[in-house]
Design a protein around this motif. Structure first.
Motif, PDB file in Angstrom:
ATOM      1  N   LEU A  43      46.872  42.523  41.481  1.00 23.80           N
ATOM      2  CA  LEU A  43      47.188  43.818  40.877  1.00 23.80           C
ATOM      3  C   LEU A  43      48.077  44.603  41.824  1.00 23.80           C
ATOM      4  O   LEU A  43      47.780  44.714  43.015  1.00 23.80           O
ATOM      5  CB  LEU A  43      45.915  44.624  40.609  1.00 23.80           C
ATOM      6  N   ASP A  44      49.170  45.137  41.292  1.00 28.11           N
ATOM      7  CA  ASP A  44      50.077  45.983  42.061  1.00 28.11           C
ATOM      8  C   ASP A  44      50.213  47.290  41.285  1.00 28.11           C
ATOM      9  O   ASP A  44      51.017  47.406  40.363  1.00 28.11           O
ATOM     10  CB  ASP A  44      51.436  45.295  42.215  1.00 28.11           C
ATOM     11  N   LEU A  45      49.402  48.275  41.654  1.00 25.69           N
ATOM     12  CA  LEU A  45      49.264  49.504  40.872  1.00 25.69           C
ATOM     13  C   LEU A  45      49.849  50.678  41.656  1.00 25.69           C
ATOM     14  O   LEU A  45      49.405  50.974  42.763  1.00 25.69           O
ATOM     15  CB  LEU A  45      47.787  49.755  40.552  1.00 25.69           C
TER      16      LEU A  45
ATOM     17  N   LEU B 190      35.992  45.453  42.878  1.00 32.15           N
ATOM     18  CA  LEU B 190      36.706  44.208  43.153  1.00 32.15           C
ATOM     19  C   LEU B 190      36.530  43.783  44.611  1.00 32.15           C
ATOM     20  O   LEU B 190      36.409  42.582  44.905  1.00 32.15           O
ATOM     21  CB  LEU B 190      38.186  44.369  42.811  1.00 32.15           C
ATOM     22  N   LYS B 191      36.504  44.744  45.534  1.00 27.08           N
ATOM     23  CA  LYS B 191      36.269  44.401  46.947  1.00 27.08           C
ATOM     24  C   LYS B 191      34.880  43.805  47.131  1.00 27.08           C
ATOM     25  O   LYS B 191      34.694  42.886  47.930  1.00 27.08           O
ATOM     26  CB  LYS B 191      36.461  45.638  47.826  1.00 27.08           C
TER      27      LYS B 191
ATOM     28  N   SER C 279      42.171  44.187  49.456  1.00 26.90           N
ATOM     29  CA  SER C 279      42.919  45.331  48.957  1.00 26.90           C
ATOM     30  C   SER C 279      43.707  45.993  50.073  1.00 26.90           C
ATOM     31  O   SER C 279      43.301  45.981  51.238  1.00 26.90           O
ATOM     32  CB  SER C 279      41.979  46.352  48.313  1.00 26.90           C
ATOM     33  N   THR C 280      44.842  46.553  49.689  1.00 24.33           N
ATOM     34  CA  THR C 280      45.603  47.411  50.590  1.00 24.33           C
ATOM     35  C   THR C 280      45.985  48.663  49.806  1.00 24.33           C
ATOM     36  O   THR C 280      46.269  48.594  48.610  1.00 24.33           O
ATOM     37  CB  THR C 280      46.895  46.730  51.099  1.00 24.33           C
TER      38      THR C 280
ATOM     39  N   LEU D  20      45.645  44.667  45.014  1.00 27.73           N
ATOM     40  CA  LEU D  20      44.364  43.967  45.019  1.00 27.73           C
ATOM     41  C   LEU D  20      44.617  42.486  44.781  1.00 27.73           C
ATOM     42  O   LEU D  20      45.314  42.105  43.829  1.00 27.73           O
ATOM     43  CB  LEU D  20      43.448  44.530  43.937  1.00 27.73           C
ATOM     44  N   TYR D  21      44.047  41.644  45.665  1.00 31.27           N
ATOM     45  CA  TYR D  21      44.297  40.207  45.627  1.00 31.27           C
ATOM     46  C   TYR D  21      43.007  39.437  45.375  1.00 31.27           C
ATOM     47  O   TYR D  21      42.035  39.614  46.122  1.00 31.27           O
ATOM     48  CB  TYR D  21      44.886  39.723  46.955  1.00 31.27           C
TER      49      TYR D  21
END
Length: 405
Positions: free
Chosen positions: A151-153, A170-171, A177-178, A366-367
């Motif tokens: 996800l690239d939000l 999600l974590k 996440s970054t 988010l990966y």
């Protein structure tokens, strides 16, 4: 039949076990909208859901998202996650699937918000009906886990509880996440103000007296009128004028980044027409002796004025027409019952002459677990090539120095 790996099955089970299952699962259904016709037919339900949400704003309306899809989506694919309880829409994740791009150092596909990119949408979010937050987030996360895309939000309001909840859950499931602050949106509160009391609330050294002198000089030298678009022919004229003035001004500064493509212009032609029909458009032109001196492209949505774009006639630059038209429109906003004037992203200094508050906007990446390994491998590849490039550059510089000696 769709089959899932052991990893995907475990993720989905962890999601479902982590939420209250009091609601009947039999009444809950989740679907991914991938077809333009289905997207078009969502209009009434989409806007009905949005109006029930605390984060309701212009950039989350069906009209904004759908017109972006028609004009600016490029090679992206629709990926709108919708959640229903019985036949009632209770949640919506307005997403598209973006193809991988080595140019952007993103070789894998990613989900991003509808209306991302150069159009400049702010305050992006999921839409969830109050009272259905837990079950809706469970369903959305389960769908995201099955898709297994990163996800690239972008342009999320940092204080958004929904987006914070998404990231935290999600974590907990092992996603990486970054997050980083990308911008600020200044705004001023108009609720409870008259024009005079609003001026009194500003910094005395920066505005009221200076503004009074500007207006006095302008009225002395010209017949001054502020024209607001009311009809479709007026909208066409005002839009064409703003585009011309904007491009002329920015041609001297390296070119526009807001109206630099025909696709962007087509989007604004279509959306401004839709917003005029919806009663949202507040498009103003400052006329001096019948000549257009400045334009302000604004929307009023849910008692908030959104300052989207402006354009100035260079022939009147010595009269500070940008400041004048902004003052006149803020005055109109107060008289129109607006509670807030939002300057949107980019914290240019002139905005803080009016604004005393700001909202922090962030980008959230988010990966999924399998993507984390790919990110690490890609980072190592880039690190390797950067070292090789640095070594070659150093060797070339040494050789050049030796020849010079």
């Amino acid at each position: 039949m769709t089959t899932f790996s052991q990893y995907e099955t475990a993720v989905i089970e962890r999601v479902e076990n982590g939420f209250d299952s009091a609601a009947s699962l039999a009444s809950i259904s989740t679907e991914i909208i991938t077809d333009t016709d289905q997207f078009r037919d969502l209009r009434r339900e989409w806007n009905g859901l949005l109006q029930a949400c605390a984060g309701d704003c212009l950039f989350l309306t069906w009209e904004w998202a759908y017109n972006w899809w028609l004009h600016l989506a490029g090679t992206r694919k629709l990926h709108i996650i919708i959640v229903r309880r019985d036949d009632r829409l209770i949640a919506l994740a307005p997403l598209v699937l973006r193809p991988g791009s080595f140019k952007r150092l993103m070789p894998w596909r990613a989900l991003e918000f509808l209306a991302s990119g150069s159009v400049g949408s702010d305050y992006m979010s999921f839409l969830i009906r109050p009272g259905f937050e837990e079950i809706s987030m469970r369903e959305i996360i389960a769908s995201l886990a099955r898709s297994d895309y990163m996800l690239d939000l972008v342009r999320i309001e940092k204080s958004s509880p929904l987006m914070a909840d998404l990231a935290n859950k999600l974590k907990q499931m092992g996603w990486a996440s970054t997050g980083e602050t990308t911008n600020y949106s200044p705004y001023c509160i108009l609720k409870g103000h008259t024009w005079d009391s609003f001026l009194d609330s500003l910094n005395p050294s920066s505005h009221p007296m200076t503004l009074t002198r500007m207006l006095r000089r302008l009225h002395k030298d010209f017949e001054v009128k502020l024209h607001r678009v009311e009809t479709e022919p007026e909208r066409e004229w005002a839009m064409d004028l703003m585009i011309r003035l904007h491009l002329e001004r920015w041609s001297e500064k390296g070119g526009s980044t807001a109206l630099h493509s025909q696709a962007l212009i087509d989007f604004h032609q279509t959306f401004s027409r839709a917003s005029l029909n919806a009663g949202w458009l507040r498009f103003y032109t400052l006329m001096l002796d019948g000549i257009p001196a400045a334009s302000l492209y604004v929307f009023k949505y849910r008692n908030v004025y959104y300052h989207y774009q402006s354009a100035l006639n260079r022939d009147f630059s010595k009269y500070s027409v940008g400041t004048v038209i902004l003052a006149m429109v803020i005055k109109q906003a107060i008289e129109d019952g607006a509670t807030e004037f939002d300057f949107l992203h980019d914290n240019e200094p002139y905005k803080y002459l009016w604004a005393r508050q700001e909202r922090e906007l962030i980008r959230l990446e988010l990966y999924p677990q399998r993507k984390i390994v790919n990110v690490y491998k890609l980072a190592q590849v880039f690190k390797h090539w950067i070292k090789l490039l640095a070594a070659k550059t150093s060797s070339y510089q040494h050789k050049t120095h030796d020849r010079a000696s």
